[in-house]
Design a protein around this motif. Structure first.
Motif, mmCIF file in Angstrom:
data_model
loop_
_atom_site.group_PDB
_atom_site.id
_atom_site.type_symbol
_atom_site.label_atom_id
_atom_site.label_comp_id
_atom_site.label_asym_id
_atom_site.label_seq_id
_atom_site.Cartn_x
_atom_site.Cartn_y
_atom_site.Cartn_z
ATOM 1 N N SER A 777 -22.176 21.025 -17.605
ATOM 2 C CA SER A 777 -22.751 21.761 -16.338
ATOM 3 C C SER A 777 -21.636 22.267 -15.381
ATOM 4 N N LEU A 778 -20.425 21.728 -15.400
ATOM 5 C CA LEU A 778 -19.692 22.259 -14.093
ATOM 6 C C LEU A 778 -18.338 22.917 -14.586
ATOM 7 N N TYR A 802 -24.045 28.918 -10.192
ATOM 8 C CA TYR A 802 -24.311 28.489 -8.596
ATOM 9 C C TYR A 802 -22.795 27.820 -8.083
ATOM 10 N N ASP A 803 -22.461 28.685 -7.042
ATOM 11 C CA ASP A 803 -21.338 27.756 -6.211
ATOM 12 C C ASP A 803 -22.097 26.356 -6.129
ATOM 13 N N LEU A 804 -20.904 25.355 -6.422
ATOM 14 C CA LEU A 804 -21.353 23.934 -6.412
ATOM 15 C C LEU A 804 -21.464 23.555 -4.764
ATOM 16 N N VAL A 827 -15.812 25.722 -8.200
ATOM 17 C CA VAL A 827 -16.414 24.865 -9.133
ATOM 18 C C VAL A 827 -17.799 25.678 -9.046
ATOM 19 N N TYR A 828 -18.060 26.141 -10.104
ATOM 20 C CA TYR A 828 -19.676 26.606 -10.610
ATOM 21 C C TYR A 828 -20.397 25.753 -11.319
ATOM 22 N N VAL A 829 -21.650 25.855 -11.322
ATOM 23 C CA VAL A 829 -22.661 24.928 -11.810
ATOM 24 C C VAL A 829 -23.573 25.887 -12.616
ATOM 25 N N LYS A 830 -23.612 25.323 -13.940
ATOM 26 C CA LYS A 830 -24.595 26.256 -14.901
ATOM 27 C C LYS A 830 -26.081 26.509 -14.516
#
Length: 947
Positions: A777-778, A802-804, A827-830
């Protein structure tokens, strides 16, 4: 003893599997698990016999022998695989064809070329047509063997990964050379992973070149011109940078001061500690194209070609670094070259070597070339994706056993804690400041100065080691890892015991060498099973019985004496129980960890072993061993090179990797820094801690200045606040991280993931080595430039991201300029992720993970499996663990929390899940104090909730 054993095994083998006699018209013999083929043109130089063994539907073992039989040399990497896959063997024109349910393997009956195809006949991998392999008879210490080479064809769009951990800041190794040679900061793993969905496990233990296997040439392989225009050399100026006196000038055709024995090549009058050396002139080549320069360096080094600064680095003297850089050159055209070198101390190292462009006929290939072996011996592993190929590697070399859960927390270390009071004081400071920590590390020299190898604490500095360990455990809830080397000083009781049994390498003693502390020493022979048993027994008696929790196995290359030429390193590993040091050079770390792992599991079968080792080899994951990247330097470029180093190590099939956050060796400007240098030091450590929180194991270590967060910056400084933020975030993520660890055992998962693993169809990710996925995810994007407040980030196609921190959505398939303020790393989230966060913790087992907050990111379907067990024992091997699946459906905007499967002692039967739902239209920041979207009471039965 070992030779007698080999003869007995060979006799047994010949009785059970006699040498096949091939008639003129019969070219193959089917066996119980494969086929043996004798090519028409096979001979001692290219291989007389080929044996294919079916390990599984997707794994083929290929052995090509230059003899009329197959050797029974002991294998160290591969474990027995219990399977009886179905296969057929037939003749098909010019080929013998072996079919499994997934593969079609063809061997040319004339040349012996092997082709690996899918069942439709589409090529996966082919040995190169023509002369695809070679054998050259050699003798190593009286042992007969062969130098081996195997060449594979490689299409232009192929990318190559894995092969261990290397410090040249490379991701895709296609068209380059990788040297598999154990060295401090370089780890040899003979497993290659292709983006074409296959891997090669090269079953050989000698020094090996992979890829472009040509030898690097001295600088004199190019045309050289002095500063004055004379052909044949460069102009070298040796200066005293402190006195400013007259310089010494001389002509030099080669720059090769690689080892201790090369120090005599310097001018007699040159005082290295105060020296500055400059090489100037021009170079020209007989070839056009990309030339590679391999620069080995200690001290400060700058190198320009044609005015472009290609190298600007620093490394401490006792552990030289290396850089591989490229320069385009046209045939016969002269290019300016300038090299400036500031040595580090009285002994420093520098060499510059060159590799001309790859010849046209070698561009679409790669090879393995090994110094010693009895046969070409490799495993072809196919799969539908990188995860399946890595799973095949672990099928061959063993499961990645679970480390204790507390190993996923934060470890604090330094070189070194000198007293019991100092070590306990650091842990107390962490607890008083409420900085989470699970493990404190006691590095070398806790023994008396002349007592290396005794494993005994120096009572003048550690008066009550038993009490210290008890205080760590009972008062501070902290584990203790301790440094143990395979090294013994002469004269102590452990040395005499090892020596009496013939378990020591004696060459270093015979040469009378002393280590950097002034004592004679040597290492034990880890290839000898009885020596391994005794080595563990000594650790058990003196350390484990005191309550030590984990082992730091240092210098396991083995580094018996630093900076010696390779031939001397081999002599120092003689005599070797299994054979010549040349043949088994790279396998020492595997055998060393094997002895400790098996010893502790026998002594305490239900307490998880945990080993940290500076070097590794294929199969190390089965011995509960993680690897760190060695004594790297505290520089921005060294931080950057750790990203690709850790990714390729993980792509080599070993899941547990870590590094010294902040780097180990420090430039002197940081020891007593001015305001400018202090500012940079704090920012360097801040950025490195941000990165370090998202690798499999999270640990700070290094030489002075000390790396404890409160020694880096005061509490009100943004460096302190950022480091503490990411430490606490790591502990919040413990349900996610430990689930990833569970998946490494249960599903052969890889935690630190090069983008090619999950986005292999996206051509833009093939050579991205400065961002990666941490779990599914990260997307992690370390910041490795001083003063940067943004960095370019590629968001892979096929997903939204998404921006964490803010929850804002961005489309994939594009490069963005991501914000990177001092205190935050991008850090971005899928999209489609379900990420479980636990409560705030001071140590991993402070309290159960209840409630868990599930951050659910809409936009695509997704799932996550929560894994839990007892955390410190091996009951998970008896299937005593529990899993809960979380499945998000974008179509129905629903989250299904599945029925819990499994159970274990102490399991939470009733628990609470807070759910925070984020969508493209509804961004929600990461904030653990906010009101959740929903709260679910869960008792183990399936629950579906809609948003």
């Amino acid at each position: 003893m070992r030779k007698i054993l080999t003869l007995l095994l060979t006799a047994v083998f010949l009785l059970a599997f006699p040498v096949f006699s091939f008639s003129q018209n019969v070219r193959y013999q089917k066996t119980d698990n494969g086929v043996i083929i004798r090519p028409v043109n096979g001979d001692e130089s290219s291989g007389k016999q080929i044996k294919l063994e079916v390990v599984s539907d997707k794994i083929i073992h290929a052995v090509i022998s230059p003899e009329g039989f197959f050797s029974l040399e002991p294998g160290l990497m591969v474990v027995p695989v219990k399977s009886k896959p179905e296969f057929t063997v037939s003749e098909a024109g010019a080929y013998i064809q072996l079919n499994t349910r997934s593969l079609m393997v063809k061997v040319n009956t004339t040349t012996g070329q092997i082709l690996y195809q899918d069942l439709s006949g589409k090529s996966i991998l082919e040995e190169k047509a023509g002369i695809s392999r070679s054998f050259r008879a050699v003798s190593n210490g009286g042992e007969a063997s062969y130098e081996l080479k195997q060449v594979f064809s490689s299409p232009a769009d192929e990318s190559i990964y894995g092969l261990g951990q290397h410090q040249d800041d490379m991701m895709d190794y296609k068209g380059k050379q990788v040297l598999l040679l154990q060295n401090n900061t370089d780890v040899a793993i003979p497993f290659l992973l292709s983006n074409k969905h296959y891997g090669i496990l090269w079953d050989n233990y000698s020094i090996t070149k992979v890829g472009d296997t040509r030898d690097y040439q001295p600088l004199s392989s190019l045309r050289l011109f002095s500063r004055e225009g004379n052909e044949g050399w460069l102009t070298a100026n040796y200066e005293n940078r402190k006195s400013g006196g007259a310089s010494l000038k001389r002509a030099e055709s080669d720059i090769d001061y690689s080892f201790l024995s090369d120090m005599k090549k310097f001018p007699d009058s040159f005082k290295m500690a105060n020296g500055l050396v400059k090489w100037e002139g021009k170079i020209a080549s007989g070839y056009s194209g990309l030339h590679h320069f391999n620069v080995k360096y200690a001290g400060y080094i700058k190198m320009w070609v044609n005015g472009e600064l290609l190298v600007d680095k620093w490394r401490q003297a006792w552990n030289p670094g290396s850089a591989v850089v490229g320069a385009e050159m046209q045939k016969d055209k002269k290019y300016d070259i300038r090299i400036e070198w500031l040595p580090d101390g009285n002994e420093s190292y520098l060499s510059v070597k060159c590799l001309t462009p790859i010849p046209e006929w070698e561009k679409n290939q790669y090879a393995f070339s090994s110094e010693s072996g009895d046969a070409v011996n490799y495993y072809f592993v196919s799969g539908n994706d990188a995860d399946e190929v890595i799973s095949g590697y672990r099928t061959l070399t063993g499961k990645a056993v679970l480390l204790p859960k507390w190993a996923m927390g934060f470890w604090q270390s330094r070189e070194r804690y000198k007293t019991q009071e100092e070590l306990l004081g650091v842990v107390k400071e962490f607890r008083d400041r409420k900085i989470p920590i699970d493990n404190i590390v006691l590095d070398w020299q806790y023994w008396k100065p002349d007592s290396w190898g005794t494993h005994e604490f120096d009572k003048s500095r550690f008066p009550d080691a038993d009490g210290m360990i008890k205080t760590l455990h009972d008062t501070y809830h902290t584990r203790l890892m301790i440094s143990v080397w395979p090294k013994f000083y002469t004269g102590n009781a452990n040395y005499e015991l090892m020596n009496k049994n013939g378990f020591l390498y004696k060459h270093n003693i015979a040469d009378g060498r002393k280590d950097w502390l002034g004592y004679q020493s040597t290492f034990y022979d880890a290839f000898n099973p009885e020596a391994r048993t005794l080595f563990w027994d000594l650790m058990d008696k003196k350390l484990y019985k005191k309550g030590i929790d984990a082992w730091w196995m240092d210098a396991t290359e083995p580094d018996i004496h630093s900076n010696l030429p390779i031939w001397e390193r081999k002599y120092n590993m003689t005599p070797n129980y299994l054979g010549s040091a040349t043949k088994y050079f790279n396998a020492f770390p595997l055998q060393n960890s094997k002895g400790v792992y098996e010893g502790q599991r026998k002594a305490n079968p239900n307490e998880r072993v945990f080993i940290l080792t500076r070097s590794a080899y294929g199969g190390l994951q089965r011995y509960a061993a993680a690897t760190w990247s060695g004594d790297i330097a505290s520089r921005w470029e060294d931080m950057k090179s750790q990203i690709s180093a850790g990714l390729n190590f993980s792509l080599s099939g070993l899941p547990y990797w870590t590094m010294d956050i902040g780097g180990f060796s420090v430039e002197r400007r940081y020891e007593k820094p001015n305001d400018k240098d202090l500012k940079e030091w704090r920012e360097l450590n801040t950025r490195w801690y941000q990165f370090g929180a998202f690798v499999p194991l999270f640990r700070g270590h290094g030489q002075f200045p000390y790396r404890e967060v409160y020694n880096i910056a005061p509490e009100d400084h943004p460096a302190y606040q950022s480091i503490l933020y990411y430490n606490k975030l790591r502990y919040r993520l413990m349900p996610y991280i430990y689930s990833l660890a569970g998946a490494t055992y249960q599903k052969d998962y890889t935690i630190m993931r090069g983008l090619v693993m999950d986005y292999g169809t996206d051509g833009k990710v093939k050579d991205i080595g400065d961002e990666y996925l941490f779990g599914p995810s990260l997307l992690i994007n370390p910041v490795y430039e001083y003063g940067a407040t943004s960095r370019k980030v590629y968001l892979p196609e096929g997903n939204g991201w998404y921006d964490l921190y803010t929850g804002r959505h961005t489309k994939g398939g594009q490069t963005i300029k991501a914000d990177a303020p001092y205190n935050r790393m991008p850090v971005y989230v899928k999209a489609g992720s379900v990420i479980p966060y636990g409560p705030e913790l001071q140590y991993t087992d402070e309290k159960p993970a209840d409630a868990i907050t599930l951050y659910v990111y809409g936009g695509q379907d997704g799932m996550f499996t929560l894994y839990e067990d007892e955390g410190t024992n091996y009951n998970y091997e008896k299937e005593e663990y529990a899993t809960i699946n979380f499945n998000y459906s974008e179509k129905s905007k629903s989250l299904t929390i599945s029925e819990r499967k499994g159970n274990y002692k102490g399991m939470l039967k009733d628990r609470k899940f807070h759910i925070v739902y984020i969508s493209e239209k509804k961004p929600i920041p990461l904030n653990f104090n906010q009101k959740p979207t929903k709260t679910i009471q869960y008792n183990g039965n399936q629950i579906i909730t809609r948003f």
